[in-house]
Design an enzyme around this catalytic site. Sequence first.
Site, short mmCIF file in Angstrom:
data_model
loop_
_atom_site.label_atom_id
_atom_site.label_comp_id
_atom_site.label_asym_id
_atom_site.label_seq_id
_atom_site.Cartn_x
_atom_site.Cartn_y
_atom_site.Cartn_z
N HIS A 133 0.80 -1.24 0.00
CA HIS A 133 0.00 0.00 0.00
C HIS A 133 0.83 1.29 0.00
CE1 HIS A 133 -3.65 -2.25 0.56
NE2 HIS A 133 -3.31 -2.70 1.74
N ASP A 168 -3.44 -10.87 -1.64
CA ASP A 168 -3.86 -10.30 -0.35
C ASP A 168 -5.34 -9.91 -0.43
OD1 ASP A 168 -2.22 -8.86 2.14
OD2 ASP A 168 -4.07 -7.79 1.63
N HIS A 170 -6.59 -7.24 0.49
CA HIS A 170 -6.69 -5.82 0.13
C HIS A 170 -6.08 -5.59 -1.26
CE1 HIS A 170 -6.62 -5.97 4.58
NE2 HIS A 170 -7.50 -4.97 4.49
N ASP A 257 -4.79 -12.73 4.57
CA ASP A 257 -5.94 -12.13 5.26
C ASP A 257 -7.25 -12.40 4.52
OD1 ASP A 257 -5.03 -10.54 3.20
OD2 ASP A 257 -4.86 -8.69 4.39
ZN LIG Z 1 -4.23 -7.14 3.38
#
Ligand SMILES: [Zn+2]
Length: 375
Positions: A133, A168, A170, A257
């Site tokens: 990120h 992931d 995200h 996750d």
């Molecule tokens: Zn994540």
Amino acid sequence: MKTAFIYTDAYLDYDYGPTHPLRIIRLKLTYELIKAYGLLDLPSVQFIPTIKAEEKELAVFHSQEYMNMLRQANEGYLLGDAYFYGLGPGDNPIFPGLFNLSLLVTGATLQAVDFVAEGKGEISFNIAGGLHHAMKARASGFCYINDPVIGIMRLLSRGMRVAYIDIDAHHGDGVQKAFYGTDQVLTISLHETGYTLFPGTGFEYEIGEGEGEGYSVNLPFPSYTEDEVYVWAFEEVVPELVHAFKPDVVVTQLGVDTFYNDPLTNLHLSILGYERILKRIKDLTPRWVALGGGGYDISNVARAWTLAWAVMNGIELKEELPESFLKEAVKMGMEERELRGPPRTSLHSQNKENRVEMERVVHYIKETVLPKVKG
Ligand SMILES: [Zn+2]
């Protein structure tokens, strides 16, 4: 085949704070489980202790002002302009040594990249990496320095084409943004839809721009997506895209996750679905740089990354976790005694709707993106 595992216990000198979900102990627990299974003693495996990156190696992506701020924040005190750079209480706390930790993690990713790029072996794994990120001049989503971007830039500087696959939960927004305008990096992110999860991006219509049009691919999954729909969508688009692109190296972000019991997200994968994806990725590429990522249940992290490392080395592990590991693991708060555990019973309630939604996304990618990559 030769593989490298990059790690150091020096990560344990740092702490994001008592309530932060990114607990450093998850790295230690993973390392201990991999070691207990004997997966660092294989003749094909090289264990490489992490060496810090140099600041100038980060400057290929991050701005000088931002790195100056991180260097000052390294003392552990909040500074006047910190909020402007995404730093402060919350996701990206200022803690003693935060820049040192970033240099260590990025150093490990560069070691993983060099191992493969210099032909020392075919596969490398930095479990501490994958901080996808971080932006050029801003910390975001627990990430300060974007080690995947810096690693990929090193591969590009050697004239290599890179496919980046991010599983992931995200969206891999920082990596997508860094390479949005180039056709030398194909970024593919599979994640929970931005409608329900940070960072709120990664929709299928984000496909790149200019020369990069068609080289950013996004598969946003609805909440409660389970193994079956996830693996189906992966199979429908990822192998064909990677084969069409013909990368020299595949870089992956292997966040865990996505699991049904992860405390921060809403996808419902199991470790069995994760294992199937890992095996497919291994089939896709002869040269693979694997990075860690999210995952906020420490038992999931340790078991899934151990399984991933076993897949990378072509080893089948016994289901019972090694006794020597369990004694220590209990002290760290891990209760599971099995590597995978029994298959999880599907909840089914959302499966049909989720499949319909992903059929729409897959169709869009096949119509819009795939023809561009195929050229
Ligand atoms: Zn994540």
